[in-house]
Design an enzyme around this catalytic site. Structure first.
Site, PDB file in Angstrom:
ATOM      1  N   GLY A  96      43.330  43.033  32.999  1.00 54.70           N
ATOM      2  CA  GLY A  96      42.479  43.919  33.785  1.00 54.70           C
ATOM      3  C   GLY A  96      41.251  43.222  34.355  1.00 54.70           C
ATOM      4  CB  SER A  97      38.828  40.767  32.959  1.00 57.03           C
ATOM      5  OG  SER A  97      38.536  41.516  31.810  1.00 57.03           O
ATOM      6  CG  ASN A 123      35.796  51.297  29.021  1.00 61.83           C
ATOM      7  OD1 ASN A 123      35.331  51.650  30.109  1.00 61.83           O
ATOM      8  ND2 ASN A 123      35.179  50.447  28.234  1.00 61.83           N
ATOM      9  CD  GLN A 161      40.851  52.302  28.258  1.00 67.11           C
ATOM     10  OE1 GLN A 161      41.560  53.036  27.572  1.00 67.11           O
ATOM     11  NE2 GLN A 161      40.393  51.147  27.784  1.00 67.11           N
ATOM     12  CB  SER A 215      44.969  45.623  31.186  1.00 66.38           C
ATOM     13  OG  SER A 215      45.049  44.746  30.097  1.00 66.38           O
ATOM     14  CG  HIS A 232      45.469  44.616  25.992  1.00 68.48           C
ATOM     15  ND1 HIS A 232      44.505  45.095  25.135  1.00 68.48           N
ATOM     16  CD2 HIS A 232      44.811  44.152  27.074  1.00 68.48           C
ATOM     17  CE1 HIS A 232      43.306  44.916  25.687  1.00 68.48           C
ATOM     18  NE2 HIS A 232      43.466  44.351  26.868  1.00 68.48           N
ATOM     19  CB  THR A 260      54.117  28.334  35.813  1.00 68.06           C
ATOM     20  OG1 THR A 260      54.063  27.078  36.487  1.00 68.06           O
ATOM     21  CG2 THR A 260      55.554  28.689  35.478  1.00 68.06           C
ATOM     22  CB  CYS A 263      33.286  44.203  25.738  1.00 66.63           C
ATOM     23  SG  CYS A 263      34.726  45.012  26.377  1.00 66.63           S
TER      24      CYS A 263
HETATM   25  C1  LIG Z   1      38.375  50.084  31.880  1.00 73.94           C
HETATM   26  C2  LIG Z   1      38.692  48.663  31.558  1.00 73.94           C
HETATM   27  N1  LIG Z   1      38.680  47.747  32.520  1.00 73.94           N
HETATM   28  C3  LIG Z   1      38.987  46.461  32.287  1.00 73.94           C
HETATM   29  C4  LIG Z   1      39.302  46.025  31.027  1.00 73.94           C
HETATM   30  C5  LIG Z   1      39.633  44.585  30.801  1.00 73.94           C
HETATM   31  O1  LIG Z   1      41.009  44.415  30.645  1.00 73.94           O
HETATM   32  P1  LIG Z   1      41.579  43.076  29.975  1.00 73.94           P
HETATM   33  O2  LIG Z   1      41.233  43.131  28.539  1.00 73.94           O
HETATM   34  O3  LIG Z   1      43.053  43.124  30.217  1.00 73.94           O
HETATM   35  O4  LIG Z   1      40.947  41.934  30.710  1.00 73.94           O
HETATM   36  C6  LIG Z   1      39.300  46.945  29.963  1.00 73.94           C
HETATM   37  C7  LIG Z   1      39.579  46.506  28.577  1.00 73.94           C
HETATM   38  O5  LIG Z   1      38.932  46.898  27.645  1.00 73.94           O
HETATM   39  C8  LIG Z   1      39.011  48.298  30.237  1.00 73.94           C
HETATM   40  O6  LIG Z   1      39.004  49.228  29.280  1.00 73.94           O
END
Ligand SMILES: Cc1ncc(COP(=O)(O)O)c(C=O)c1O
Length: 394
Positions: free
Chosen positions: A69-70, A150, A178, A198, A200, A236, A323
């Protein structure tokens, strides 16, 4: 053990693990290689792209695989910003309660000369579409508003915001990390130009995700190198991770309605039970929130102590986002919805999952009630509140 921190990460599903292992064993070739082992991997990759696209109403070529996601947030926002700059537009609109992957990218862009407007989020944790419309100027190149928060789980009026952006000719990005796999998302119906996801967060592996970019939107590369992902992201491809993400997403979409129904009942029981604690308050709208999310503030206690004592009782939860936990700053999300520092410090996020049972919910309610009472028993802040030396806020 009760795992109630699915917003931080989810356990990989057995099916996703199986796909990951079998793909690594059987389809280990480099998708860019022309011989058969490579081409087999390319087939898996392209099949995954089609299925991911289908899950959100997109076309396969609109999907770009990322490390999560980041990265997707960074690439979406930077791309829209650079496209804007070429047209002389350097104003970006977002909200005060975005994930740091968005907020920190915006900070960086500000230092490069962009102007950023962070819209307020109201007490109910919702963005008002009319306020987005009012903030758009001739200079605006991008609006970025998260699909579901989140920390407090509130679901934003994405379709309405997207329609406003379309009408005004401004690109619209949503961080749907989310939301994907949990609530319906359709990039066409929801008027979305750019979307981040994302794996996970929906029982897929960590370190893999995707970016949807509506066709015609030129993306800026964050990673230079080979011509993978049609020249938009070098490196890759992580074929086993991508295949496992696709399995997880397909399964999550199939089970979405039934899961949401079950979780909503459990969520509302948790909300009702925890509301019985004196001087407590639910954070965010009670209905317009993810079926899995419950977030409370309890006056007179520290969220960290609450978490540790719940962990002793076998309950794993969070206060603030993963985080920010570990730092003593209160959550920027809770501050954004107007909670004062002291109250924001006493927060608890429970994000339940498909495995959560009625018994788990009853045990969580009982435990939180007991632990909050215990902690208040030796809290000087609570003593002052009870003695009238300070005023209750909740
Ligand atoms: C709303 C939101 N955006 C972005 C992210 C970041 O995703 P990733 O951990 O896959 O980089 C998160 C992860 O906690 C999230 O909750």
């Amino acid at each position: 053990m009760i795992y109630a921190d699915n917003a931080a990460t989810t356990k990989m599903s057995e099916a996703a693990i199986h796909t990951m292992i079998t793909t690594a064993q059987e389809t280990w070739g480099n998708p860019s290689s022309l011989y058969q082992t490579g081409q087999k991997a390319k087939e898996v990759l392209e099949e995954a792209r089609s299925r991911v696209a289908e899950a959100i109403g997109a076309e396969p070529r609109e999907i770009l695989f990322t490390s999560g996601g980041s990265e997707a947030d960074n690439q979406a926002i930077r791309s829209a910003a650079e496209l804007g700059k070429k047209r002389g537009k350097t104003h970006i609109i977002s909200t005060a309660f975005e994930h740091h992957a968005v907020l920190h990218t915006l900070k960086k862009l500000e230092s490069e000369g962009y102007t950023v407007t962070l819209l307020p989020v109201h007490e109910n944790g919702l963005v008002v579409p009319e306020e987005v419309a009012a903030a758009i100027t001739d200079e605006t190149c991008l609006v970025t508003v998260m699909f579901a928060n989140n920390e407090i789980g509130t679901i934003q009026p994405i379709r309405e915001i997207g329609a406003i952006c379309r009408e005004k000719g401004v690109l619209f990005h949503t961080d749907a990390v989310q939301a994907i796999g949990h609530v319906p998302v359709d990039v066409v119906l929801d008027n979305i130009d750019l979307l981040s996801a994302s794996a996970h967060k929906f029982h897929g592996p960590k370190g893999i995700g995707f970016l949807y970019a509506r066709k015609g939107i030129r993306l800026t590369n964050l990673i230079e190198g080979g011509a993978q992902e049609r020249g938009r992201r070098a490196g890759t491809e992580n074929v086993p991770g991508i295949a496992a993400m696709t399995t997880a997403l397909t399964d999550a979409c199939k089970a979405m309605e039934a899961n949401a129904e079950k979780l909503t009942v459990l969520r509302d029981k948790l909300i009702a039970g925890l509301s019985e604690i004196p001087h407590s308050a639910l954070n965010g709208d009670a209905a317009k929130r993810l079926p899995s999310n419950v977030n409370f503030c309890f006056e007179g206690i520290e969220g960290e102590s609450l978490l540790l004592l719940l962990d002793d009782r076998g309950i794993q939860a969070s206060s603030g986002s993963a985080c920010t936990s570990g730092s003593l700053d209160p959550s920027h999300v809770l501050l954004a919805i107007g909670r004062v520092h002291d109250v924001a410090h006493g927060s608890l996020r429970l994000s339940i999952g498909e495995d959560t049972s009625e018994d788990d919910v009853a045990y969580i309610i009982k435990s939180v009630k007991e632990v909050v009472e215990y902690l208040r028993g030796f809290s000087p802040v609570w003593r002052d509140l009870c003695a009238g030396k300070a005023s209750f806020i909740l």
